[in-house]
Design a protein around this motif. Structure first.
Motif, PDB file in Angstrom:
ATOM      1  N   ASN A 198       3.477  -7.237  -8.546  1.00 33.20           N
ATOM      2  CA  ASN A 198       2.751  -7.821  -7.648  1.00 33.20           C
ATOM      3  C   ASN A 198       2.825  -6.651  -5.983  1.00 33.20           C
ATOM      4  OD1 ASN A 198       0.937  -9.189  -6.286  1.00 33.20           O
ATOM      5  ND2 ASN A 198       2.431 -10.309  -4.959  1.00 33.20           N
ATOM      6  N   THR A 254       0.920  -4.459  -3.776  1.00 28.94           N
ATOM      7  CA  THR A 254      -0.509  -4.495  -3.276  1.00 28.94           C
ATOM      8  C   THR A 254      -0.552  -3.777  -2.038  1.00 28.94           C
ATOM      9  OG1 THR A 254      -0.159  -6.544  -4.361  1.00 28.94           O
ATOM     10  CG2 THR A 254      -2.661  -6.050  -2.630  1.00 28.94           C
ATOM     11  N   HIS A 280      -2.339  -3.133   1.470  1.00 33.27           N
ATOM     12  CA  HIS A 280      -2.841  -3.926   2.278  1.00 33.27           C
ATOM     13  C   HIS A 280      -3.529  -3.273   2.913  1.00 33.27           C
ATOM     14  CE1 HIS A 280      -0.737  -7.956   1.026  1.00 33.27           C
ATOM     15  NE2 HIS A 280       0.083  -7.060   1.171  1.00 33.27           N
ATOM     16  N   ASN A 291       7.126  -7.509  -5.543  1.00 34.00           N
ATOM     17  CA  ASN A 291       8.288  -8.714  -5.222  1.00 34.00           C
ATOM     18  C   ASN A 291       8.797  -7.414  -6.345  1.00 34.00           C
ATOM     19  OD1 ASN A 291       6.989 -10.480  -4.303  1.00 34.00           O
ATOM     20  ND2 ASN A 291       6.213 -11.401  -6.116  1.00 34.00           N
ATOM     21  N   THR A 296       2.654  -4.622  -0.349  1.00 39.03           N
ATOM     22  CA  THR A 296       4.173  -5.640  -0.531  1.00 39.03           C
ATOM     23  C   THR A 296       4.015  -5.663  -2.001  1.00 39.03           C
ATOM     24  OG1 THR A 296       2.532  -6.974   0.013  1.00 39.03           O
ATOM     25  CG2 THR A 296       4.225  -7.119   1.861  1.00 39.03           C
TER      26      THR A 296
END
Ligand SMILES: *[C@@H]1O[C@H](CO)[C@@H](O)[C@H](O)[C@H]1NC(C)=O
Ligand SMILES: *[C@@H]1O[C@H](CO)[C@@H](O)[C@H](O)[C@H]1NC(C)=O
Ligand SMILES: *[C@@H]1O[C@H](CO)[C@@H](O)[C@H](O)[C@H]1NC(C)=O
Ligand SMILES: *[C@@H]1O[C@H](CO)[C@@H](O)[C@H](O)[C@H]1NC(C)=O
Length: 330
Positions: free
Chosen positions: A84, A86, A88, A119, A117
């Motif tokens: 994930n 990403t 932004h 995970n 960001t």
């Protein structure tokens, strides 16, 4: 009134907010009766528009997950997965420029920062802990000093502008990662090992988006009409002819530029060019220069004779003045 119709339509053609500059030095050949020159100021305007548009279409950008296994002393093999990931936000700052060259135009933006960001997750099993141990959390990433550059080739194909991506690149200078949650004191070190992968994921992701963006812009340009209808009776032929003229600070385009009849009413053909070109808006520096051949006024007068007749004898000049005044005022 037919006389008021042409100017607003032509304003549309001129992609809004451009201004006109005295411009008589443009040369053209073939069936071109109007030349348009986009100055450095105009190019900067287009660049800002493109960069803003390109950036807002990029985010949020999700990048492919990264997996890595590492050998850690005493722990053995550790599996780490970043998912994930990403982008932004992207901030281009003000240090971008556009430069016409021999083969095309180069657009370079440097000093870009972007925030991401992701995970993170790890798992391992060792002789010390025969059971599977795992932990996960999130992280924020800041990319600094990113540089993006692309070179676009310009060609006229069947009367429209064809864009091709000659060169495209993205370079990340610095990256900083902060973990939230988990035993970050331990894993910050592991994450640091991913820096390079994250950097190339960002670089590849943005490069891919730029390629897609260029294709989209190209199909947009290809779909632009070659004729702009002015009213029931007439339209303006905006077919691009010849090759774009690239200098180190401007790009010039030749268009047919003649008014044509939408009905079957005969409109005289103009193939003879009159060397006399007219220009207006003397206030430099402007974004756009335009030069119209007298044939443009002749073709307009054939269509809009009734309106132009009110101008009196020198309808060319009158029409021209009205036309230019509308554009200059814009
Ligand atoms: C189009 O031409 C016809 C015939 O010449 C004329 O009656 C009509 O007013 C024109 N339309 C416009 C919008 O100028
Ligand atoms: C428009 O201009 C192009 C290029 O000069 C020409 O080939 C075409 O025939 C023109 N179209 C009309 C309707 O006059
Ligand atoms: C992925 O990131 C986005 C944005 O930070 C977040 O809204 C979403 O919940 C995340 N998805 C997962 C599966 O963590
Ligand atoms: C553009 O080229 C001309 C000569 O071709 C040169 O005199 C001028 O300095 C150049 N301008 C820039 C900004 O490079």
């Amino acid at each position: 009134m037919a006389g008021t119709a042409p100017a607003p339509m032509i304003l549309l053609l001129l992609t809004a907010a451009f201004f006109i500059q005295a411009q008589t030095k443009l040369q053209s050949s073939g069936e071109s009766f109007t030349s348009v020159e986009i100055s450095q100021k105009g190019l900067n305007f287009v660049k800002d528009l493109l960069v803003t548009k390109a950036i807002s279409s990029i985010i949020p950008l999700e990048l492919a997950p990264i997996k890595k296994s590492m050998k850690i002393p005493f722990l053995g093999g550790v599996q780490m997965v970043l998912s994930n990931i990403t982008i932004h936000g992207i901030d281009v700052g003000s240090s971008s420029y556009v430069k016409p060259g021999d083969t095309g135009i180069a657009i370079v933006a440097s000093g870009i920062t972007c925030s991401l960001t992701m995970n993170w997750r790890y798992s391992y099993s060792t002789w010390l802990f025969p059971i599977y141990v795992s932990d996960e959390g999130s992280a924020s990433i800041q990319v600094e000093g990113m540089e993006v550059g692309l070179t676009l080739g310009l060609e006229i194909q069947e009367g429209t502008l064809k864009l091709s991506l000659l060169d495209c690149g993205c370079l990340v200078k610095e990256i900083s990662i902060n973990l939230d949650g988990g035993a970050s004191w331990l894993y910050q070190g592991l994450i640091d090992a991913f820096e390079e992968e994250i950097e190339s994921a960002v670089e590849n992701g943005i490069t891919k988006k730029l390629k897609e963006g260029t294709l989209k812009l190209d199909s947009f340009l290809q779909a632009l009409p070659k004729e702009i209808p002015l009213d029931d009776n007439g339209s303006l032929n905006v077919t691009l002819v010849n090759v774009p003229l690239l200098s180190n600070s401007s790009i010039g385009f030749d268009i047919n530029g003649l008014f044509t009849s939408s009905r079957n009413a005969p409109v005289p053909r103009y193939t003879e060019k009159n060397s006399q070109s007219l220009s207006a808006c003397e206030d430099p520096p402007k974004m756009l220069g335009i030069s119209l051949d007298e044939a443009v006024f002749n073709s307009a007068s054939a269509l809009y004779f009734n309106v132009l007749r009110k101008c009196g004898k020198s309808y060319n000049i009158c029409f021209y003045t009205k036309f230019m005044t509308s554009i200059c005022a814009f």
